[in-house]
Design an enzyme around this catalytic site. Sequence first.
Site, PDB file in Angstrom:
ATOM      1  N   CYS A  22     -25.295  -0.317  -5.295  1.00 42.43           N
ATOM      2  CA  CYS A  22     -24.655  -1.499  -6.702  1.00 42.43           C
ATOM      3  C   CYS A  22     -25.119  -1.374  -7.909  1.00 42.43           C
ATOM      4  CB  CYS A  22     -23.724  -2.931  -5.762  1.00 42.43           C
ATOM      5  SG  CYS A  22     -22.583  -3.814  -7.389  1.00 42.43           S
ATOM      6  N   CYS A  74      -6.783  -3.146   2.330  1.00 40.62           N
ATOM      7  CA  CYS A  74      -8.211  -2.006   1.400  1.00 40.62           C
ATOM      8  C   CYS A  74      -9.201  -1.802   2.302  1.00 40.62           C
ATOM      9  CB  CYS A  74      -7.115  -2.389   0.818  1.00 40.62           C
ATOM     10  SG  CYS A  74      -8.266  -1.304  -1.153  1.00 40.62           S
ATOM     11  N   ARG A 115      -6.189   5.870  -2.491  1.00 36.20           N
ATOM     12  CA  ARG A 115      -6.810   5.974  -4.202  1.00 36.20           C
ATOM     13  C   ARG A 115      -8.129   6.626  -4.437  1.00 36.20           C
ATOM     14  NH1 ARG A 115      -7.491  -0.039  -4.233  1.00 36.20           N
ATOM     15  NH2 ARG A 115      -5.270   0.406  -3.312  1.00 36.20           N
TER      16      ARG A 115
END
Length: 388
Positions: free
Chosen positions: A72, A202, A272
């Site tokens: 990150c 999700c 996705r």
Amino acid sequence: MDLLNTLVDKGLRRELPTREEALAVLATSDDDLLEVVAAAGKVRRQWFGRRVKLNYLVNLKSGLCPEDCSYCSQRLGSKAEILKYTWLKPDEASKAAAAGVAGGAKRVCLVASGRGPTDRDVERVSETIEAIKDRHEDVEVCACLGLLSGGQAERLRSAGADAYNHNLNTSASTYGDITTTHTYADRVETVQQAQAAGLSACSGLIAGMGESDADLVDVVFSLRELDPDSVPVNFLIPFEGTPLAKEWNLTPQRCLRILAMVRFVCPDVEVRLAGGREVHLRSMQPLALHLVNSIFLGDYLTSEGQAGQADLDMIADAGFEVEGAGTTTLPAHRAQPGGGCGAHDGGCAPCGDGPEEAVAETGEVPAARTDLVTVRRRGAGTELAPNA
């Protein structure tokens, strides 16, 4: 190919492949790639037709995170030169969301860096959700705020949130190699809290962190057991200034094999195509639409994506259509109250170890394309228009 015929049959029945079959998809050759895409495309079309759902990210608070997730750019100690700002006001976030909705986004994803929200943070996000819903009554809102504590999922649901995102990112066995400030179990618990509160879960993965094929299959099978409604597949963006800056392990062909494997394991789930698609799939992005039924429009949290109009053109040129607000994304058996498809026990995701293994499996990795990583300098938190 017998393997692909078997996987198509299982996908149409929503039947879980074996681990050996999932591994075999990742081990297929580039010569067989189009056959793999075509086979997984049959499963994708069975459950989602040619619809593509558009999602739009709004980074509510950027940078300065106390967690040490190695992938990150917002992590503790990150030297990546990203935008850094504190909480957007509800009207600012609503304005940012409106750009995505105008571009065709059906879901707005509200993301904030940090370990997890305080009760005051939940109140801020609740006010933002209300502001967005006031302007766009039909838009879906997904919150992604980190680890949840007791009652926070219920408060977000009451404020109008439709979904909650919290990715597993990597397999349980390798999680400690990527993050040390929280555990894999913490992440699983947050997804389960969201599900218990009635939010659509999700949860997905990041591929390209040096993982082996076995690591990818492990996390995808773990996600299927967790059973989220949507599974974002991210491809690592190796930001300069982060510990994984040198991890350029992906080719477009490997990305497509990973997406095909996820589709076979999670046939009726919203898969996705998320961060890193422009960097790693490049000109082969349109092929991925035969595997996924959902993408992010425009920019990401700290990096820029391709222009929103380019996304729309790509979808149309590939023979797909943008999913309208009045269309239910999930198949009827998953969209029913209580969620879950009833025929299997989960969703999908990845990470891991052994970059040497990945190179051995896919051949020599091309030189890193660091020129393709563009730090976000527009949209939320700036005075410039977003890429939507």
